[in-house]
Structure formats: structure tokens, C-alpha cells
Design a protein around this motif. Structure first.
Motif, PDB file in Angstrom:
ATOM      1  N   CYS A 122      28.815  23.484  17.093  1.00 37.68           N
ATOM      2  CA  CYS A 122      29.035  24.223  16.143  1.00 37.68           C
ATOM      3  C   CYS A 122      29.387  25.609  16.404  1.00 37.68           C
ATOM      4  O   CYS A 122      28.446  26.269  16.959  1.00 37.68           O
ATOM      5  CB  CYS A 122      27.955  24.150  15.011  1.00 37.68           C
ATOM      6  SG  CYS A 122      28.133  24.835  13.276  1.00 37.68           S
ATOM      7  N   LYS A 123      30.387  26.187  16.132  1.00 34.98           N
ATOM      8  CA  LYS A 123      30.916  27.605  16.658  1.00 34.98           C
ATOM      9  C   LYS A 123      31.065  28.410  15.314  1.00 34.98           C
ATOM     10  O   LYS A 123      31.694  27.947  14.431  1.00 34.98           O
ATOM     11  CB  LYS A 123      32.226  27.388  17.224  1.00 34.98           C
ATOM     12  CG  LYS A 123      32.090  26.713  18.574  1.00 34.98           C
ATOM     13  CD  LYS A 123      31.220  27.492  19.643  1.00 34.98           C
ATOM     14  CE  LYS A 123      31.216  26.623  20.854  1.00 34.98           C
ATOM     15  NZ  LYS A 123      30.462  27.332  21.966  1.00 34.98           N
ATOM     16  N   ALA A 124      30.668  29.668  15.438  1.00 28.68           N
ATOM     17  CA  ALA A 124      30.776  30.538  14.283  1.00 28.68           C
ATOM     18  C   ALA A 124      31.962  31.688  14.695  1.00 28.68           C
ATOM     19  O   ALA A 124      31.875  31.972  16.013  1.00 28.68           O
ATOM     20  CB  ALA A 124      29.460  31.510  13.983  1.00 28.68           C
ATOM     21  N   PRO A 129      22.652  36.307  16.499  1.00 33.36           N
ATOM     22  CA  PRO A 129      21.317  35.454  17.153  1.00 33.36           C
ATOM     23  C   PRO A 129      20.646  34.939  15.960  1.00 33.36           C
ATOM     24  O   PRO A 129      19.528  34.109  16.127  1.00 33.36           O
ATOM     25  CB  PRO A 129      20.678  36.495  17.873  1.00 33.36           C
ATOM     26  CG  PRO A 129      20.984  37.843  17.221  1.00 33.36           C
ATOM     27  CD  PRO A 129      22.627  37.720  16.984  1.00 33.36           C
ATOM     28  N   ASN A 130      20.787  35.320  14.510  1.00 32.97           N
ATOM     29  CA  ASN A 130      20.051  34.643  13.481  1.00 32.97           C
ATOM     30  C   ASN A 130      20.456  33.335  13.024  1.00 32.97           C
ATOM     31  O   ASN A 130      20.061  32.969  12.054  1.00 32.97           O
ATOM     32  CB  ASN A 130      20.126  35.903  12.576  1.00 32.97           C
ATOM     33  CG  ASN A 130      19.550  37.282  12.860  1.00 32.97           C
ATOM     34  OD1 ASN A 130      18.419  37.287  13.715  1.00 32.97           O
ATOM     35  ND2 ASN A 130      20.198  38.347  12.746  1.00 32.97           N
ATOM     36  N   HIS A 131      21.757  33.208  13.571  1.00 35.80           N
ATOM     37  CA  HIS A 131      22.150  31.844  13.058  1.00 35.80           C
ATOM     38  C   HIS A 131      21.531  30.645  13.179  1.00 35.80           C
ATOM     39  O   HIS A 131      20.837  30.343  14.066  1.00 35.80           O
ATOM     40  CB  HIS A 131      23.655  31.424  13.630  1.00 35.80           C
ATOM     41  CG  HIS A 131      24.856  32.539  13.195  1.00 35.80           C
ATOM     42  ND1 HIS A 131      26.036  32.790  13.819  1.00 35.80           N
ATOM     43  CD2 HIS A 131      24.723  33.237  11.716  1.00 35.80           C
ATOM     44  CE1 HIS A 131      26.772  33.519  13.162  1.00 35.80           C
ATOM     45  NE2 HIS A 131      26.184  33.823  11.901  1.00 35.80           N
ATOM     46  N   THR A 132      21.227  29.704  12.160  1.00 35.82           N
ATOM     47  CA  THR A 132      20.885  28.562  12.287  1.00 35.82           C
ATOM     48  C   THR A 132      21.801  27.528  11.911  1.00 35.82           C
ATOM     49  O   THR A 132      22.727  27.710  11.136  1.00 35.82           O
ATOM     50  CB  THR A 132      19.421  28.253  11.434  1.00 35.82           C
ATOM     51  OG1 THR A 132      19.816  28.382  10.041  1.00 35.82           O
ATOM     52  CG2 THR A 132      18.399  29.159  11.782  1.00 35.82           C
ATOM     53  N   ALA A 146      18.793  25.288  16.615  1.00 37.89           N
ATOM     54  CA  ALA A 146      18.914  26.634  16.880  1.00 37.89           C
ATOM     55  C   ALA A 146      19.961  27.103  17.978  1.00 37.89           C
ATOM     56  O   ALA A 146      20.225  28.320  17.932  1.00 37.89           O
ATOM     57  CB  ALA A 146      17.410  27.135  17.274  1.00 37.89           C
ATOM     58  N   THR A 147      20.416  26.140  18.667  1.00 41.48           N
ATOM     59  CA  THR A 147      21.486  26.238  19.568  1.00 41.48           C
ATOM     60  C   THR A 147      22.924  26.092  19.467  1.00 41.48           C
ATOM     61  O   THR A 147      23.909  26.421  19.907  1.00 41.48           O
ATOM     62  CB  THR A 147      21.201  25.510  20.933  1.00 41.48           C
ATOM     63  OG1 THR A 147      21.306  24.241  20.351  1.00 41.48           O
ATOM     64  CG2 THR A 147      19.794  25.799  21.386  1.00 41.48           C
ATOM     65  N   SER A 166      27.209  23.083   9.470  1.00 36.48           N
ATOM     66  CA  SER A 166      27.073  24.215   8.609  1.00 36.48           C
ATOM     67  C   SER A 166      26.200  25.438   9.050  1.00 36.48           C
ATOM     68  O   SER A 166      25.201  24.935   9.717  1.00 36.48           O
ATOM     69  CB  SER A 166      26.586  23.510   7.345  1.00 36.48           C
ATOM     70  OG  SER A 166      26.016  24.703   6.505  1.00 36.48           O
ATOM     71  N   ILE A 167      26.348  26.601   8.818  1.00 32.45           N
ATOM     72  CA  ILE A 167      25.618  27.701   9.063  1.00 32.45           C
ATOM     73  C   ILE A 167      25.247  28.278   7.772  1.00 32.45           C
ATOM     74  O   ILE A 167      26.060  29.065   7.062  1.00 32.45           O
ATOM     75  CB  ILE A 167      26.323  28.680  10.325  1.00 32.45           C
ATOM     76  CG1 ILE A 167      26.945  28.174  11.400  1.00 32.45           C
ATOM     77  CG2 ILE A 167      25.321  29.839  10.268  1.00 32.45           C
ATOM     78  CD1 ILE A 167      27.594  28.970  12.068  1.00 32.45           C
ATOM     79  N   PRO A 168      23.842  27.965   7.286  1.00 33.00           N
ATOM     80  CA  PRO A 168      23.585  28.584   5.912  1.00 33.00           C
ATOM     81  C   PRO A 168      23.728  29.831   5.689  1.00 33.00           C
ATOM     82  O   PRO A 168      23.336  30.877   6.703  1.00 33.00           O
ATOM     83  CB  PRO A 168      22.143  28.063   6.092  1.00 33.00           C
ATOM     84  CG  PRO A 168      21.976  26.845   6.782  1.00 33.00           C
ATOM     85  CD  PRO A 168      22.942  27.047   8.088  1.00 33.00           C
TER      86      PRO A 168
END
Length: 240
Positions: A122-124, A129-132, A146-147, A166-168
Motif C-alpha cells: 500500500c503506497k501513499a 510515519p503516522n500512517h496505518t 504498520a509497514t 486503505s489509509i484511515p
């Protein structure tokens, strides 16, 4: 180029990088791997906006007759891609999506061999660093990370489906279908402890059930032997 097992049994379209979703302005290399000994392979595509068009007819450039490179992708490059020979043979088809979404799912473009390990990423668009990360299959959350990675150790038909990441609080990717081909190789690992326990229990039951019969058989044999000895022993008579 290293061929996937899927391409070893048929002619197919290879995609580098091996995934079905790309961001705008990414570069994609497509090539035809010929296992049918056909000639004149060309990469073709069909987009929602237009009909069937070969590489270089307004999109892509060729490095050879059977390869095509899209230097800067756009959402208009979203479509179905395949290889076609001059003899009319066609390869597999691959759905390629170019997205402007803030989140992208990296999943294999080609079918995955049953029993093989598969990693989804999953790529943003903007890393933090706060992404879940959450991975969904057919609309249900199947893994949190978390990775930003989800690994399927031994893929099976049960893992086949439509995946989304998904990244909430940030965004969600478009969906990509993961195909699983073939049957997994038989495992050589020892049976689990529960199975071994069941086997031992069954053995003990058989022993306990069979023991009375065994003892009865031995006892009857001993009685028969003693009787036989008694009948065969000569009787001594004394004369008075």
C-alpha cells in the motif's frame, strides 16, 4: 527477463514493474513473451475512450517489434492490454489502471502460482510515519499493517479476489483483482500436533479393544493344550 511460471506455458504480456496500478507520470514497460513461435507480436490496448490501437498509434514507443514503453502515464492510459501476433494469436489480457488517487495498491499484474508467496503493498502519495494501513478483500478488512505490506505465504484459490488498500483518514486505493492459478504442491511438513495426538489416541483405543480378545485366545489355547496332554497321558493300573 525472468519469466513467471504463467508465461512458461503460454505466450503472454509481461509488465515491468509487475503491478496493475500506477500513478500519473509513471513509466511502464510492456513486452510479448512468445511461447507459440508466432511472428509479428505487437502490444495492443483498448481504453474506455477509444477502440483497439497498437503501440505507437498515438501512445507508447517501441524498443523492438514486440515491446512497448509508456514513458509518462496518464489516466487516459487506463485500459486492457494484450499481445497479438501477425497470425492472429492473442496472449493473456491485463487490466492496467492509472490513478490520481492519494493511495495506490501494488499487486501482481499476472496470475500468481498456487503455493507461491505474494506480497501486496500500500503506497501513499505523501508518505508519513503516522500512517496505518488496512487491506480489504472483497470489501472486508483482512489485514492491518504498520509497514504497508501484506504477505500471503502460500497463495490458494481462497486468496483470489478484489483487493483494496486503505489509509484511515487519508484515502483508499482503487481495487485490483488477484488471480491464483494451479494447485499448490503437496506439503512435506510433519502433521500438526493435534493430528499426531488423534493418531496416538486411536492407536490406544485399538490396543485396549483388542487386548481382551488376544488374552481370551491365549487362554483357550492353553486350556486346549492341557486337555490334549491329559488325554494322551497313559493311565497306570496296579494289580492287586
Amino acid at each position: 527477463m525472468l519469466l513467471t511460471p504463467f508465461c512458461l506455458v503460454m505466450s503472454c504480456l509481461q509488465v515491468v514493474p509487475d503491478r496493475s496500478q500506477f500513478y500519473r507520470y509513471n513509466s511502464i514497460s510492456l513486452s510479448c513473451e512468445d511461447q507459440l513461435n508466432a511472428t509479428g507480436w505487437k502490444v495492443k490496448r483498448k481504453t474506455p475512450e477509444g477502440g483497439v490501437r497498437p503501440c505507437t498509434s498515438g501512445w507508447g514507443t517501441t524498443s523492438s517489434g514486440s515491446a512497448c514503453v509508456i514513458g509518462n502515464t496518464y489516466p487516459s492510459d487506463t485500459g486492457v492490454y494484450w499481445c497479438e501476433s501477425g497470425d492472429g494469436n492473442r496472449s493473456n489480457s491485463i487490466n492496467i489502471t492509472i490513478t490520481d488517487s492519494t493511495v495506490l495498491l501494488e499487486s501482481p499484474a499476472l496470475p500468481v502460482s498456487a503455493g507461491a508467496a505474494v506480497t501486496l503493498r500500500c503506497k501513499a502519495e505523501t508518505e508519513s510515519p503516522n500512517h496505518t494501513f488496512e487491506f480489504l478483500k472483497d470489501g472486508r478488512v483482512v489485514r492491518s499493517s504498520a509497514t504497508g505490506e501484506m504477505t500471503i505465504r502460500r497463495a490458494s484459490k481462497a486468496d483470489e479476489g478484489l483487493y483494496v488498500c486503505s489509509i484511515p483518514g487519508f484515502g483508499k486505493s482503487l481495487g485490483s483483482w488477484v488471480n491464483v492459478e494451479g494447485s499448490p504442491a503437496p506439503s512435506s511438513s510433519p502433521p500438526p500436533a493435534a493430528a499426531r495426538s488423534v493418531s496416538v489416541t486411536r492407536l490406544m483405543v485399538h490396543v485396549l479393544v483388542g487386548t481382551p480378545y488376544l488374552l481370551s485366545t491365549i487362554l483357550l489355547a492353553l486350556i486346549h493344550r492341557d486337555r490334549s496332554r491329559g488325554e494322551n497321558t497313559p493311565v497306570s493300573m496296579e494289580l492287586f
